[in-house]
Structures are given as C-alpha cells and as structure tokens.
Design an enzyme around this catalytic site. Structure first.
Site, PDB file in Angstrom:
ATOM      1  CG  ASP A 173      -2.171  -6.734 -13.444  1.00 52.10           C
ATOM      2  OD1 ASP A 173      -2.309  -5.982 -12.461  1.00 52.10           O
ATOM      3  OD2 ASP A 173      -1.941  -6.308 -14.591  1.00 52.10           O
ATOM      4  CG  ASP A 176       1.423  -1.593   1.525  1.00 45.81           C
ATOM      5  OD1 ASP A 176       1.400  -0.507   2.105  1.00 45.81           O
ATOM      6  OD2 ASP A 176       2.469  -2.123   1.089  1.00 45.81           O
ATOM      7  N   PRO A 214       7.307  -8.227  -0.635  1.00 44.18           N
ATOM      8  CG  PRO A 214       9.200  -7.792   0.675  1.00 44.18           C
ATOM      9  CD  PRO A 214       8.059  -7.101  -0.025  1.00 44.18           C
ATOM     10  CB  ALA A 265       0.474  -5.053  -4.094  1.00 44.83           C
ATOM     11  CB  ALA A 266       1.327 -10.316  -1.188  1.00 47.25           C
ATOM     12  CB  CYS A 282       5.921   3.563   1.556  1.00 45.93           C
ATOM     13  SG  CYS A 282       6.325   2.918  -0.086  1.00 45.93           S
ATOM     14  N   GLY A 285       6.085  -9.080   3.908  1.00 49.94           N
ATOM     15  CA  GLY A 285       6.141  -8.570   5.279  1.00 49.94           C
ATOM     16  C   GLY A 285       4.764  -8.390   5.887  1.00 49.94           C
TER      17      GLY A 285
END
Length: 449
Positions: free
Chosen positions: A312, A328, A264, A261-262, A381, A266
């Site tokens: 997906d 992540d 934006p 899930a790359a 997060c 970072g």
C-alpha cells in the site's frame, strides 16, 4: 444474431450494478461471431451509457410514468429503443421498437406482460411524436442545456464551467462523447520498428501517427488483441496521454525507479523500454490480482528490470533512495469518460475529496524516498483542481526541499504537441488535444533530508 438486444440489455444492467464497461464488452464480444453484430452491440451498448441522461429526458417527456417507478429492465429496454430511434438512422423504426420490446419480453417473466405492453406503447409514442421534443436552451440555463444535450450530470457541468468557462467545457463534453480510440505503443524490446509496421500492414491494420513517436492510432482493426504484433508482444494498448507520463519523467539507463501505483503495468513497462531494460523499477500495487496483471504484461512484453511488491503506497516503507518516482495515482477519472462513459454516472463530488486525500497521503509518505536532484512525476487522468493544481500547491507549500520543474521544455523534446501552456505543470483537455484528459506536474528534490 437472434436476441442481440436482450444480451445488450443484460450487459447494461450489469454496468448499472458496477461492472466495468470495457471489460464487460470485451467478454461479451468474444461470444459473438458475426462482425456486424459485434459492431452493433458495441454501438448500442456504449451509446446508451454515454447518452443515458438525454435518453431519460426523452422517455420522461413522453411517458406518464416517472422513471423511478419503472422496472430497471423496462427503463433499460426503453433506453435501447430510444437510442436506436434518435441516433441510428440505418435501423428502421419498426425494427428498433420490435427488437427492444422483445428484449424486455425475454428478460421479464411471462407474468409481466403489462410491462412489455408499456414498453411498446412508450416507444411507439416517442416514434410518432419525437419531433415535438423540446430541449433546454442556452438562454434559459447554460447548465441545463449542456447537461441534457451532452448527457452529463449537473455536478460535472457546474464544475467544468467554473474551471474552464463555457467554450472549453463544451469542447470537453463533445470529446467525452466520442468513441474511444485504440492506440498501440510500439515495444522495441520485441522487434524493430520496420518489422512492426510490416506486420501491421500484413494484417491489414490501418493506422496513423500520433503526437508521440512510437504511438499509433488504429483506424481499422476488429480485435486489437488478436493481431500478430500484439500476440508477439510488440504492441501494448495505451493512450497517448498515459504514454506521455513516462516520457515526462525522463528515466535514464541504469536508474532506480519507484512506481507507486503500477497496475496494470502500461507505464511500468513503458519506463522499462525507455531504460532499455536496465536499472531497476520497483512497482507497487495493493492488490495481488492487479500485480498478476502487471506480471502478465511484463512477460508478454519481454521486460526484465521490474521488481513487483504487494504494498500500500500510503504505508510503504523503504530505506532505498530513488532517481525517479512515478506517482500516477488513483483519481476520479474525469479525463477518461470517452473510454469509460459510466464514470459520468458512478462518480460524485465526494469521490473527488476522497481521491485528493488519498493522493496527498501517498505523496507525503514517499517524497523522502527521492534522491537529492531526483524527480517525481505526479499525474492523474482527471480534471479536478482539488486532485491536481491544489494538491501540488499544498505539497510544495509543506515541503520546501521540492520545486516545480517547468514541464514545457521536456514536452517539446518528447512530443509533437504545440501547446500554449503558461504554467509549469501541464493539463491536457479532451477536445483541445486529441487524447484523454490528464494532468502532470514534475517535482525535483533540491536538497537532502
């Protein structure tokens, strides 16, 4: 700036309608020339979002009209006025009241004079009698006390109290109400570190080191996206907790890495730096517009080893086996409230269940893509057991060819954090660590399929 409060009012209404506060603020500040006006806009805008429940408590205490019967423009104008009266000592009360009432007058049609008079009357009443305000006490109800004092919804308070107890919860709440810090991650693909620091000094940027090497906390900078180091691609704005994820995955040169899930970009670009632009990173995202963001960052930062795929992660199929997988994953975001305070008001218990289900589906679909001996870092997060500890325990129970790696040894190697962590996974709590709230678990594949 004339009518600054009306612009703040309009922006706050857009956040209430679903706009992201950080993106909206950036676009609004570009329209303002005077730095003092930029600072005041930011202070009131974020102050109202952070303290909305507290502000509403004050308004409700001094208004005979219930909040739900007020026009949204009036209620937002009242919040702007009350925030200035209670939190901004340098603004005279008469100016705070006048400017807030004018903002409501400008946004409402002339036929709504009664609503404008109502706004003026409530604010004047609060200014006269504000010292009579009584808040819930700890002895009456710890939940109510914390909810009003720190302006958090009861469901979050209850969840944090159940998970962490009163003292830790209060630390987390206080930290979540602080202004978010701006962190630069130094990008060595563009220049040497001494040149990077020289250019920051040249631009008058005051900074300090963090618990991660090459991550700099900016103390004074007006626009971090307009500095020499940022424009040259030598800086990326990234929090230390987010940066820690790539370091804990520990990618080596010439490895094959899958980023599930790359956007934006970072962590993707940080992985590329750690791999010295060698090997290959396959970066997935379900949205083309978000892939475009990754591409922009890749180009600006000089990254050469990333392949982008619009996929997906729940359904992604790939016969290739990877040395490392970064998971992540999308989450409820309860660790990011300092930088995105609207999370407090937009999220709910149901979102946590939805996210935990999505995270489980993504992990279950991609575990088989790891090589024997390969490692997967799971990170979020957020601060919810369902999305973190419970999820990892379920994955390990259902997949006996994976084991949980003790993360503490590598944490000592890649950071200056000195934590007493008795678990193999790692949870960073705002208030205990000077960073965002994050969870990390490192899984290793111990045998072939």
């Amino acid at each position: 700036m004339k009518n600054l409060r009306s612009k703040i009012l309009k922006a706050l209404l857009r956040v209430e309608s679903g706009s992201y506060s950080n993106l909206l603020l950036d676009s609004e500040l570009k329209k303002i020339k005077d730095q003092r006006d930029k600072n005041l806009f930011t202070e009131i805008f974020y102050g109202v979002i952070r303290n909305k429940l507290y502000l509403d408590y004050v308004i409700e205490s001094f208004s005979k009209t219930p909040l739900h019967k007020m026009d949204k423009e009036v209620l937002t104008g009242l919040r702007i006025g009350v925030y200035q009266l209670f939190f901004l000592d340098k603004i005279p009360a008469r100016a705070a009241i006048y400017e807030s009432v004018e903002a409501v007058k400008l946004i409402l049609p002339a036929s709504r004079k009664g609503a404008v008079s109502f706004t003026n009357g409530v604010l004047r009443n609060i200014n006269r009698k504000g010292n009579e305000l009584t808040l819930p006490t700890k002895t009456e109800s710890k939940k109510e006390y914390l909810s009003v004092k720190y302006s958090y919804p009861i469901w979050i308070i209850k969840r944090f109290l159940d998970q962490y107890g009163f003292k830790k919860t209060e630390k987390i709440l206080k930290a979540g109400n602080k202004r978010a810090e701006v962190i630069y991650r130094f990008n060595p693909l563009k220049m040497e570190k001494n040149e990077f620091e020289r250019l920051m000094d040249q631009d008058g940027i005051k900074y300090e080191n963090t618990f991660l090497d090459s991550f700099y906390r900016l103390k004074e900078v007006n626009n971090p996206a307009e500095t020499q180091v940022f424009k040259n691609g030598a800086a990326y704005i990234q929090g230390t907790s987010a940066g820690l994820a790539s370091l804990l995955l520990d990618p080596k040169e010439n490895m094959s890495v899958l980023d599930l899930a790359a956007a934006p970009g970072g962590k993707t670009t940080h992985l590329a730096v750690l791999m010295k632009n060698s090997g290959q990173i396959t970066a997935l995202d379900v949205s083309q517009s978000r892939l475009n963001l990754i591409r922009e960052n890749i180009e600006r930062l000089g990254v050469k080893n990333v392949v982008l795929k619009m996929e997906d992660a729940v359904k992604y199929q790939d016969s290739k086996k990877y040395d490392r997988i970064l998971a992540d994953l999308p989450c409820s975001g309860l660790g990011l409230i300092a930088s995105k305070p609207e999370i407090k008001w937009e999220k709910s218990e149901s979102v946590i269940k939805q996210m935990a289900s999505l995270q489980y589906d993504i992990l279950s679909n991609n575990l088989s893509k790891l090589k024997p001996g390969g490692k997967l870092l799971y990170s979020t997060c957020t601060l919810s057991q369902e999305e973190n500890q419970d999820l990892i325990n379920r994955i390990l129970t259902e997949n006996n060819n994976f084991e949980l790696v003790n993360i503490n040894k590598i944490l000592e190697e890649v950071s200056a954090l000195n934590l007493k962590n008795e678990n193999k996974y790692l949870e960073l709590l705002p208030g205990e660590v000077d960073s965002e709230g994050f969870f990390y678990a490192l899984l290793k594949k111990v045998e072939s399929d």
